[in-house]
Scaffold this motif. Structure first.
Motif, short mmCIF file in Angstrom:
data_model
loop_
_atom_site.label_atom_id
_atom_site.label_comp_id
_atom_site.label_asym_id
_atom_site.label_seq_id
_atom_site.Cartn_x
_atom_site.Cartn_y
_atom_site.Cartn_z
N SER A 46 6.78 -6.47 14.78
CA SER A 46 6.95 -5.25 14.74
C SER A 46 8.27 -4.60 15.23
O SER A 46 8.63 -3.42 15.24
N THR A 93 5.34 -5.70 8.50
CA THR A 93 6.50 -6.53 8.45
C THR A 93 5.92 -7.97 8.70
O THR A 93 5.18 -7.93 9.66
N LEU A 153 8.87 3.85 4.52
CA LEU A 153 7.37 3.40 4.38
C LEU A 153 6.55 4.28 4.41
O LEU A 153 5.19 4.31 3.81
N ARG A 206 12.30 0.87 6.78
CA ARG A 206 11.19 1.29 7.49
C ARG A 206 11.14 2.72 7.63
O ARG A 206 9.96 3.47 7.89
N SER A 207 12.08 3.55 7.60
CA SER A 207 12.00 4.86 7.71
C SER A 207 11.50 5.65 6.38
O SER A 207 11.17 6.86 6.36
N ILE A 230 7.77 -5.31 3.99
CA ILE A 230 8.94 -6.04 4.73
C ILE A 230 8.81 -7.37 4.94
O ILE A 230 7.88 -7.81 5.85
N GLU A 237 17.00 -2.91 6.73
CA GLU A 237 15.58 -2.86 7.17
C GLU A 237 15.23 -1.55 7.80
O GLU A 237 14.04 -0.95 7.62
#
Length: 368
Positions: free
Chosen positions: A149, A252, A176, A173-174, A183, A169
């Motif tokens: 995480s 992730t 998703l 993440r921004s 990921i 990455e």
């Protein structure tokens, strides 16, 4: 929504990509693949694809000459839009893994290339999942247990590869929240655990080669440093499965040996000593070696041993790692399906055997 699958794959000609393409073709017989491959001087993307795709499967594989570092990945607008209307999955493996790129060069491929694939995924009307293949070494210089995480916790980075993969990455993440994605973070990928076969002799292989050839026995590192490696067959299977696992979306996942399956540098060195019948490796404090010993050796050594000193600088930090990678998500999502990495010490000898049989990549080894 059509039930037919069209999987767009970047990085298909890389070490992992080759194995992943074959895994997808074997495991998904009803799926079509769209491979984005760069042309090379004297070799088209189609020709490069033909070298990795088995002849019976070529009818299921479409090849697009392109480059993730270019606008629209180097594709015509009409082609880009047609792919966006048909693609159901995206697997983004393309990246530069060089440690010596400038930050600008590495960002152009690793960050901006990822941004373009995210933009593509956002416009893909039938998209079911995006799998982003990053690296566990976004952990940079951390020395503790790294959770799946976690990403940015104030750590520094050893090189532009680690830094730009962390930036990429963060970008994934921004997005998703609006793109269904997962990921995936492999650690150091080595040869096939069953055959030892590899096409890449970097990272762990480089110090093994100079040791096996009696060029060097001094290890500027800590005996208890952690070596987390994973075989390419495991990583390819894990990526292929995660791409189709709805339970993985938003997660992730460390594709790593983890605390249970990794080994120390000392354990690997002793196994190498037994296999190659070499001398006892000598461990030297890395800070002392690079501050005092290496400068003196650089002045006195020539030829092959001086090249060892030069080339070894890129890998020196990887002999001092004490961080471990937590694999809770991997255990939950992949372990229940039997997709687990073997312990490092369980297949090391097969890696060594292939190195010797292929003369460290100089000879072609016939498939058994």
């Amino acid at each position: 929504m059509s039930s037919e699958e069209l999987i767009l794959v970047t990085g298909a000609t890389g070490f992992l990509g080759v194995q992943l393409v074959r895994e997808l073709l074997d495991r998904r017989p009803d799926a079509r693949l769209a491979l984005l491959i760069r042309d090379r001087p004297g070799q088209t993307g189609r020709q490069r694809a033909d070298s990795i795709v088995p002849t019976p499967d070529r009818a299921r594989v479409d090849v697009y000459s392109g480059d993730v570092s270019q606008p629209n990945c180097g594709l015509d607008k009409a082609v880009w839009e047609r792919l966006a209307s048909e693609a159901t999955r995206v697997i983004h493996c393309a990246a530069t893994v060089r440690f010596d790129h400038s930050l600008e060069e590495a960002r152009a491929i690793n960050v901006e290339g990822t941004r373009r694939l995210l933009d593509f995924a956002a416009g893909a009307r039938q998209l079911r999942s995006l799998a982003y293949v990053g690296t566990a070494y976004v952990a940079g210089e951390r020395r503790d247990l790294v959770l799946e995480s976690e990403l940015a916790v104030g750590q520094g980075y050893r090189n532009t590869y680690e830094q730009t993969k962390a930036e990429a990455e963060a970008l994934v993440r921004s997005r998703l929240g609006s793109i269904p994605g997962v990921i995936l973070r492999p650690s150091i990928i080595v040869g096939d655990s069953r055959t030892g076969v590899t096409s890449s002799f970097k990272m762990m292989y480089w110090p093994l080669k100079i040791y096996a050839r009696r060029l060097w026995r001094t290890v500027p590192g800590y005996p208890d440093a952690v070596l987390d490696i994973v075989p390419v067959d495991y990583v390819a299977a894990a990526v292929a499965r995660s791409t189709f696992d709805e339970a993985a979306l938003g997660s992730t996942v460390h594709l790593c040996a983890g605390p249970r399956g990794s080994a120390t540098i000392l354990e690997v060195a002793r196994r190498a000593m037994e296999y190659f019948h070499g001398p006892e490796p000598r461990f030297v404090d890395p800070n002392f070696f690079f501050a005092a010993v290496r400068p003196l050796l650089w002045l006195t050594l020539w030829g092959r041993k001086r090249r060892v000193l030069r080339d070894g600088r890129a890998y020196r930090d990887y002999f001092t790692m004490r961080m471990q990678f937590d694999t809770a998500n991997a255990d939950r999502l992949l372990g229940v399906a039997g997709v687990c990495p073997p312990h490092v010490l369980d297949y090391l000898d097969r890696l060594f055997q292939y190195c010797v049989a292929s003369d460290w990549g100089r000879k072609v080894v016939a498939a058994e």
